[in-house]
Scaffold this motif. Structure first.
Motif, PDB file in Angstrom:
ATOM      1  N   TRP A  12       0.751  -1.178  -0.004  1.00 41.49           N
ATOM      2  CA  TRP A  12       0.186  -0.038  -0.233  1.00 41.49           C
ATOM      3  C   TRP A  12       0.982   1.253  -0.052  1.00 41.49           C
ATOM      4  O   TRP A  12       0.582   2.309  -0.771  1.00 41.49           O
ATOM      5  CB  TRP A  12      -1.039   0.063   1.327  1.00 41.49           C
ATOM      6  CG  TRP A  12      -1.832   0.998   1.125  1.00 41.49           C
ATOM      7  CD1 TRP A  12      -3.056   1.223   0.642  1.00 41.49           C
ATOM      8  CD2 TRP A  12      -1.785   2.334   1.826  1.00 41.49           C
ATOM      9  NE1 TRP A  12      -3.722   2.178   0.764  1.00 41.49           N
ATOM     10  CE2 TRP A  12      -2.774   3.257   1.492  1.00 41.49           C
ATOM     11  CE3 TRP A  12      -0.747   2.911   2.581  1.00 41.49           C
ATOM     12  CZ2 TRP A  12      -3.252   4.416   2.085  1.00 41.49           C
ATOM     13  CZ3 TRP A  12      -1.003   4.282   2.936  1.00 41.49           C
ATOM     14  CH2 TRP A  12      -2.181   4.927   2.771  1.00 41.49           C
ATOM     15  N   LEU A  13       1.862   1.166   0.881  1.00 36.33           N
ATOM     16  CA  LEU A  13       2.920   2.489   0.945  1.00 36.33           C
ATOM     17  C   LEU A  13       3.646   2.394  -0.500  1.00 36.33           C
ATOM     18  O   LEU A  13       4.024   3.710  -0.725  1.00 36.33           O
ATOM     19  CB  LEU A  13       3.693   2.347   2.147  1.00 36.33           C
ATOM     20  CG  LEU A  13       3.152   2.676   3.408  1.00 36.33           C
ATOM     21  CD1 LEU A  13       4.073   2.393   4.501  1.00 36.33           C
ATOM     22  CD2 LEU A  13       2.694   4.219   3.348  1.00 36.33           C
ATOM     23  N   LEU A  19       3.181   9.987  -1.248  1.00 39.42           N
ATOM     24  CA  LEU A  19       2.925  10.544   0.193  1.00 39.42           C
ATOM     25  C   LEU A  19       4.231  11.111   0.775  1.00 39.42           C
ATOM     26  O   LEU A  19       4.165  11.894   1.859  1.00 39.42           O
ATOM     27  CB  LEU A  19       2.233   9.327   1.114  1.00 39.42           C
ATOM     28  CG  LEU A  19       0.844   9.361   0.600  1.00 39.42           C
ATOM     29  CD1 LEU A  19       0.195   7.856   1.425  1.00 39.42           C
ATOM     30  CD2 LEU A  19      -0.166  10.150   0.599  1.00 39.42           C
ATOM     31  N   GLY A  20       5.336  10.420   0.566  1.00 33.23           N
ATOM     32  CA  GLY A  20       6.627  11.093   0.962  1.00 33.23           C
ATOM     33  C   GLY A  20       6.982  12.491   0.624  1.00 33.23           C
ATOM     34  O   GLY A  20       7.437  13.365   1.415  1.00 33.23           O
ATOM     35  N   ILE A  21       6.721  13.013  -0.691  1.00 32.43           N
ATOM     36  CA  ILE A  21       6.557  14.227  -0.983  1.00 32.43           C
ATOM     37  C   ILE A  21       5.749  15.048  -0.135  1.00 32.43           C
ATOM     38  O   ILE A  21       5.918  16.213   0.325  1.00 32.43           O
ATOM     39  CB  ILE A  21       6.361  14.402  -2.615  1.00 32.43           C
ATOM     40  CG1 ILE A  21       7.467  13.365  -3.399  1.00 32.43           C
ATOM     41  CG2 ILE A  21       6.341  15.785  -3.092  1.00 32.43           C
ATOM     42  CD1 ILE A  21       8.887  13.911  -3.222  1.00 32.43           C
ATOM     43  N   CYS A  22       4.349  14.550   0.147  1.00 29.13           N
ATOM     44  CA  CYS A  22       3.628  15.291   0.944  1.00 29.13           C
ATOM     45  C   CYS A  22       4.236  15.732   2.279  1.00 29.13           C
ATOM     46  O   CYS A  22       3.899  16.675   2.913  1.00 29.13           O
ATOM     47  CB  CYS A  22       2.216  14.566   0.881  1.00 29.13           C
ATOM     48  SG  CYS A  22       1.438  14.343  -0.313  1.00 29.13           S
ATOM     49  N   ALA A  23       4.713  14.497   2.729  1.00 29.32           N
ATOM     50  CA  ALA A  23       5.313  14.805   4.195  1.00 29.32           C
ATOM     51  C   ALA A  23       6.351  15.782   4.133  1.00 29.32           C
ATOM     52  O   ALA A  23       6.633  16.463   5.024  1.00 29.32           O
ATOM     53  CB  ALA A  23       5.880  13.474   4.731  1.00 29.32           C
ATOM     54  N   LEU A  24       7.101  15.663   3.041  1.00 30.70           N
ATOM     55  CA  LEU A  24       8.322  16.685   2.984  1.00 30.70           C
ATOM     56  C   LEU A  24       7.909  18.121   2.645  1.00 30.70           C
ATOM     57  O   LEU A  24       8.444  19.077   3.385  1.00 30.70           O
ATOM     58  CB  LEU A  24       9.205  16.217   1.626  1.00 30.70           C
ATOM     59  CG  LEU A  24      10.296  17.319   1.162  1.00 30.70           C
ATOM     60  CD1 LEU A  24      11.485  17.307   2.366  1.00 30.70           C
ATOM     61  CD2 LEU A  24      10.772  16.938  -0.017  1.00 30.70           C
ATOM     62  N   LEU A  25       6.926  18.249   2.093  1.00 36.14           N
ATOM     63  CA  LEU A  25       5.998  19.552   1.745  1.00 36.14           C
ATOM     64  C   LEU A  25       5.727  20.005   3.240  1.00 36.14           C
ATOM     65  O   LEU A  25       5.699  21.333   3.677  1.00 36.14           O
ATOM     66  CB  LEU A  25       4.949  19.614   0.794  1.00 36.14           C
ATOM     67  CG  LEU A  25       5.300  19.312  -0.746  1.00 36.14           C
ATOM     68  CD1 LEU A  25       4.234  19.044  -1.486  1.00 36.14           C
ATOM     69  CD2 LEU A  25       6.281  20.383  -1.227  1.00 36.14           C
ATOM     70  N   VAL A  26       4.846  19.383   4.112  1.00 33.68           N
ATOM     71  CA  VAL A  26       4.374  19.296   5.359  1.00 33.68           C
ATOM     72  C   VAL A  26       5.492  20.103   6.208  1.00 33.68           C
ATOM     73  O   VAL A  26       5.448  20.835   6.859  1.00 33.68           O
ATOM     74  CB  VAL A  26       3.516  18.254   5.945  1.00 33.68           C
ATOM     75  CG1 VAL A  26       3.416  18.731   7.426  1.00 33.68           C
ATOM     76  CG2 VAL A  26       2.419  18.282   5.262  1.00 33.68           C
ATOM     77  N   VAL A  27       6.710  19.361   6.136  1.00 35.87           N
ATOM     78  CA  VAL A  27       7.687  19.748   7.074  1.00 35.87           C
ATOM     79  C   VAL A  27       8.243  21.037   6.828  1.00 35.87           C
ATOM     80  O   VAL A  27       8.722  21.847   7.396  1.00 35.87           O
ATOM     81  CB  VAL A  27       9.055  18.588   7.001  1.00 35.87           C
ATOM     82  CG1 VAL A  27      10.105  19.244   7.632  1.00 35.87           C
ATOM     83  CG2 VAL A  27       8.545  17.353   7.787  1.00 35.87           C
ATOM     84  N   ASP A  72      -5.206  13.798  -3.444  1.00 38.06           N
ATOM     85  CA  ASP A  72      -5.319  13.085  -4.888  1.00 38.06           C
ATOM     86  C   ASP A  72      -4.397  11.852  -4.794  1.00 38.06           C
ATOM     87  O   ASP A  72      -4.977  10.881  -5.504  1.00 38.06           O
ATOM     88  CB  ASP A  72      -4.333  13.934  -5.902  1.00 38.06           C
ATOM     89  CG  ASP A  72      -4.376  13.508  -7.106  1.00 38.06           C
ATOM     90  OD1 ASP A  72      -5.452  13.213  -7.764  1.00 38.06           O
ATOM     91  OD2 ASP A  72      -3.208  13.462  -7.846  1.00 38.06           O
ATOM     92  N   VAL A  73      -3.513  11.672  -4.071  1.00 40.03           N
ATOM     93  CA  VAL A  73      -2.843  10.403  -3.906  1.00 40.03           C
ATOM     94  C   VAL A  73      -3.762   9.154  -3.438  1.00 40.03           C
ATOM     95  O   VAL A  73      -3.745   8.259  -3.775  1.00 40.03           O
ATOM     96  CB  VAL A  73      -1.453  10.254  -3.439  1.00 40.03           C
ATOM     97  CG1 VAL A  73      -0.822   8.794  -2.992  1.00 40.03           C
ATOM     98  CG2 VAL A  73      -0.382  11.067  -3.998  1.00 40.03           C
ATOM     99  N   LEU A  74      -4.226   9.459  -2.355  1.00 36.94           N
ATOM    100  CA  LEU A  74      -5.186   8.644  -1.414  1.00 36.94           C
ATOM    101  C   LEU A  74      -6.592   8.166  -2.212  1.00 36.94           C
ATOM    102  O   LEU A  74      -7.008   7.175  -1.994  1.00 36.94           O
ATOM    103  CB  LEU A  74      -5.629   9.261  -0.131  1.00 36.94           C
ATOM    104  CG  LEU A  74      -4.482   9.424   0.904  1.00 36.94           C
ATOM    105  CD1 LEU A  74      -5.035  10.190   2.160  1.00 36.94           C
ATOM    106  CD2 LEU A  74      -3.941   7.964   0.929  1.00 36.94           C
ATOM    107  N   ARG A  75      -6.715   9.222  -3.265  1.00 33.16           N
ATOM    108  CA  ARG A  75      -8.128   8.884  -4.010  1.00 33.16           C
ATOM    109  C   ARG A  75      -7.584   7.974  -5.299  1.00 33.16           C
ATOM    110  O   ARG A  75      -8.403   7.564  -6.101  1.00 33.16           O
ATOM    111  CB  ARG A  75      -8.691  10.260  -4.752  1.00 33.16           C
ATOM    112  CG  ARG A  75      -9.532  10.843  -3.482  1.00 33.16           C
ATOM    113  CD  ARG A  75     -10.150  11.884  -4.105  1.00 33.16           C
ATOM    114  NE  ARG A  75     -11.095  12.434  -3.101  1.00 33.16           N
ATOM    115  CZ  ARG A  75     -11.629  13.372  -3.551  1.00 33.16           C
ATOM    116  NH1 ARG A  75     -11.617  14.052  -4.603  1.00 33.16           N
ATOM    117  NH2 ARG A  75     -12.527  13.977  -2.257  1.00 33.16           N
ATOM    118  N   GLY A  76      -6.405   7.533  -5.268  1.00 31.48           N
ATOM    119  CA  GLY A  76      -5.789   6.907  -6.594  1.00 31.48           C
ATOM    120  C   GLY A  76      -5.025   7.563  -7.674  1.00 31.48           C
ATOM    121  O   GLY A  76      -4.657   6.852  -8.616  1.00 31.48           O
TER     122      GLY A  76
END
Length: 172
Positions: A12-13, A19-27, A72-76
């Motif tokens: 799944w991951l 989602l790693g890019i999302c985490a980087l953007l949040v940081v 967007d990623v979680l929606r596929g």
């Protein structure tokens, strides 16, 4: 022996690595916002927009983009693989060019306080031209020097953004 439930979260991951890019953007967004909020309010302000406005806007936009991308990623949704218009993806990276560009940038960073922007900027511009393949040994340094001096004059004298002048500060 692994069961399907153990392999499930890993797959799944792996399928949602964006989602790693999302985490980087949040940081990055949180870092920019915390730094922006620490800017002193007694800082000299010119005009109606203070020194905190742009960093707060950038930090907030980083967080918004992170949330929208995660949704967007979680929606596929998935990013398309690079097609490479004029890039041969089977060829390895040109590490020599990358290292030469890094060297020119690091030389600029190390020298700017010592010799000033006009000289360190000329080294940066000439180094970048050389790293990218230009071999005009007379023309390139002249263009680099002119571009560096022009940049210095525009920022330092016209825009009021002080750059270290080094020994050439007396001239300009």
């Amino acid at each position: 022996m692994t069961t399907e439930t153990e392999a499930g979260p890993k797959n799944w991951l792996r399928e949602r690595s964006e989602l790693g890019i999302c985490a980087l953007l949040v940081v990055l967004g949180v870092l920019v916002l915390t730094d922006a909020l620490r800017i002193p309010t007694d800082f000299a302000q010119r005009g109606p927009v203070g020194p905190k406005a742009v960093p707060i806007l950038v930090g907030s936009l980083l967080l918004v983009v992170a949330v929208l991308l995660a949704r967007d990623v979680l929606r596929g949704g998935r990013g398309e693989a690079e097609g490479g218009e004029d890039v041969d993806l089977t060829e390895p990276a040109d590490w020599r060019t990358v290292l030469l560009l890094c060297g020119a940038f690091l030389a600029n960073a190390a020298l700017i306080g010592v010799v000033g922007f006009p000289i360190s900027g000329a080294i940066l511009f000439w180094g970048a031209a050389y790293a990218l393949g230009s071999r005009a040994y007379v023309r390139d340094p002249l263009i680099a020097a002119g571009l560096s001096i022009l940049t210095f004059v525009v920022f330092n004298n016209l825009l009021g953004v002080p750059l270290p002048g080094g020994p050439l500060m007396e001239v300009f």
